[in-house]
Design an enzyme around this catalytic site. Structure first.
Site, short mmCIF file in Angstrom:
data_model
loop_
_atom_site.label_atom_id
_atom_site.label_comp_id
_atom_site.label_asym_id
_atom_site.label_seq_id
_atom_site.Cartn_x
_atom_site.Cartn_y
_atom_site.Cartn_z
N GLY A 199 68.00 100.06 33.55
CA GLY A 199 67.52 99.16 32.50
C GLY A 199 67.74 99.64 31.08
O GLY A 199 67.04 99.21 30.16
N ASN A 203 70.16 98.86 29.13
CA ASN A 203 70.51 97.69 28.30
C ASN A 203 69.28 96.83 28.02
O ASN A 203 69.10 96.36 26.89
CB ASN A 203 71.60 96.85 28.99
CG ASN A 203 72.98 97.42 28.76
OD1 ASN A 203 73.52 97.30 27.66
ND2 ASN A 203 73.53 98.08 29.76
N LEU A 220 72.51 93.05 40.15
CA LEU A 220 73.45 93.20 41.27
C LEU A 220 73.75 91.93 42.06
O LEU A 220 74.81 91.82 42.66
CB LEU A 220 72.87 94.23 42.25
CG LEU A 220 73.41 95.63 42.18
CD1 LEU A 220 72.63 96.55 43.11
CD2 LEU A 220 74.88 95.65 42.58
N ILE A 263 74.33 85.06 41.11
CA ILE A 263 73.38 84.04 40.65
C ILE A 263 73.63 82.75 41.44
O ILE A 263 74.75 82.24 41.46
CB ILE A 263 73.55 83.79 39.13
CG1 ILE A 263 73.33 85.09 38.34
CG2 ILE A 263 72.62 82.69 38.65
CD1 ILE A 263 71.94 85.69 38.47
N ASN A 272 76.36 87.57 31.14
CA ASN A 272 76.42 88.84 31.87
C ASN A 272 77.19 89.86 31.03
O ASN A 272 78.04 89.49 30.22
CB ASN A 272 77.14 88.64 33.21
CG ASN A 272 77.23 89.91 34.02
OD1 ASN A 272 76.29 90.69 34.10
ND2 ASN A 272 78.39 90.15 34.63
N HIS A 316 79.70 93.12 31.69
CA HIS A 316 80.44 93.82 32.73
C HIS A 316 81.08 95.07 32.12
O HIS A 316 81.64 95.00 31.02
CB HIS A 316 81.51 92.90 33.32
CG HIS A 316 82.20 93.52 34.49
ND1 HIS A 316 81.61 93.59 35.73
CD2 HIS A 316 83.40 94.13 34.60
CE1 HIS A 316 82.43 94.23 36.55
NE2 HIS A 316 83.52 94.56 35.90
N ASP A 358 81.92 87.55 37.95
CA ASP A 358 82.63 88.12 36.79
C ASP A 358 83.77 87.24 36.30
O ASP A 358 84.86 87.74 35.97
CB ASP A 358 83.18 89.53 37.14
CG ASP A 358 82.07 90.49 37.54
OD1 ASP A 358 80.98 90.39 36.96
OD2 ASP A 358 82.32 91.33 38.42
N GLU A 389 77.90 99.04 25.16
CA GLU A 389 76.99 97.98 25.60
C GLU A 389 75.75 97.92 24.71
O GLU A 389 75.34 96.84 24.27
CB GLU A 389 76.57 98.22 27.05
CG GLU A 389 77.73 98.05 28.02
CD GLU A 389 77.35 98.22 29.47
OE1 GLU A 389 78.01 97.61 30.32
OE2 GLU A 389 76.39 98.95 29.78
#
Ligand code: GAR
Length: 191
Positions: free
Chosen positions: A14, A16, A86, A89, A103, A105, A146, A175
């Protein structure tokens, strides 16, 4: 009353999620309203507890069938942010929140994405392919892993003796630098 609610989906440490929470703490108009997590052992749960953000712990069958849509709708999200999440959706959520699920990546999509491409597996694949650069991709989420429209990318160079761990460190820095700002731009329009 905040005008914008963010829901963060995360499965792991976590980092991010923490950066996003920190970034929006002083913004009275944007609120991290809920953290959705599939892993009862994930570090992000401690972050949620520290930050006093409600958590929705989800189970796979029910997630795939219902997307937990009634629970999620209660928080009225303007943006759903996947931050190291992971599971795929389900369509029910994608249909309900068109272009409102994003998202991040840890590679330069369209390369090195797809099922199983998560965290260090991505970095190992990039290093094994002897790529000279990698980076991050922030994109809208659609039905395919993705795959959705790309919103933002940033690059970093690979060193000769790069390891998955050293590359993960570089990628996390990018990120943390760019995900909160990109979310901010999406919610406020271009600043
Ligand atoms: C991040 O590097 C994110 O890009 C990656 O998982 C990490 C989570 O780190 N996501 C994927 O690989 C999605 N396919 P964090 O839990 O410290 O934020």
């Amino acid at each position: 009353m905040p005008e914008n609610n963010i829901i963060i989906f995360a499965s792991g440490a976590g980092s991010n999620a923490q950066q996003i929470i920190n970034y929006f703490k002083k913004d009275k108009k944007i609120n991290v309203a809920l953290i959705v997590c599939n892993n009862p052992k994930a570090g992000v749960l401690q972050i949620a507890a520290n930050e006093q953000i409600p958590v929705l712990l989800i189970q796979k069958d029910r997630f795939n069938e219902t997307g937990y849509l009634p629970e999620i709708k209660k928080y009225n999200p303007n943006l759903v942010v996947l931050a190291g999440f992971l599971w795929k959706i389900p369509k029910i959520l994608i249909r309900h929140f068109p272009e409102k699920i994003i998202n991040i990546h840890p590679a330069l999509l369209p390369d090195y994405g797809g099922k199983g491409m998560y965290g260090n597996a991505v970095h190992t694949a990039v290093i094994n392919a002897k790529e000279k650069e990698s980076g991050i991709t922030i994109h809208f989420v659609d039905d395919i892993y993705d795959h959705g429209k790309i919103i933002f990318q940033a690059k970093c160079n690979l060193d000769e003796n790069e390891t998955a761990e050293s590359l993960a460190h570089k990628i996390h820095k990018l990120e943390h630098q760019y995900y909160p700002i990109t979310i901010d731009k999406l919610l406020h329009g271009s600043k």
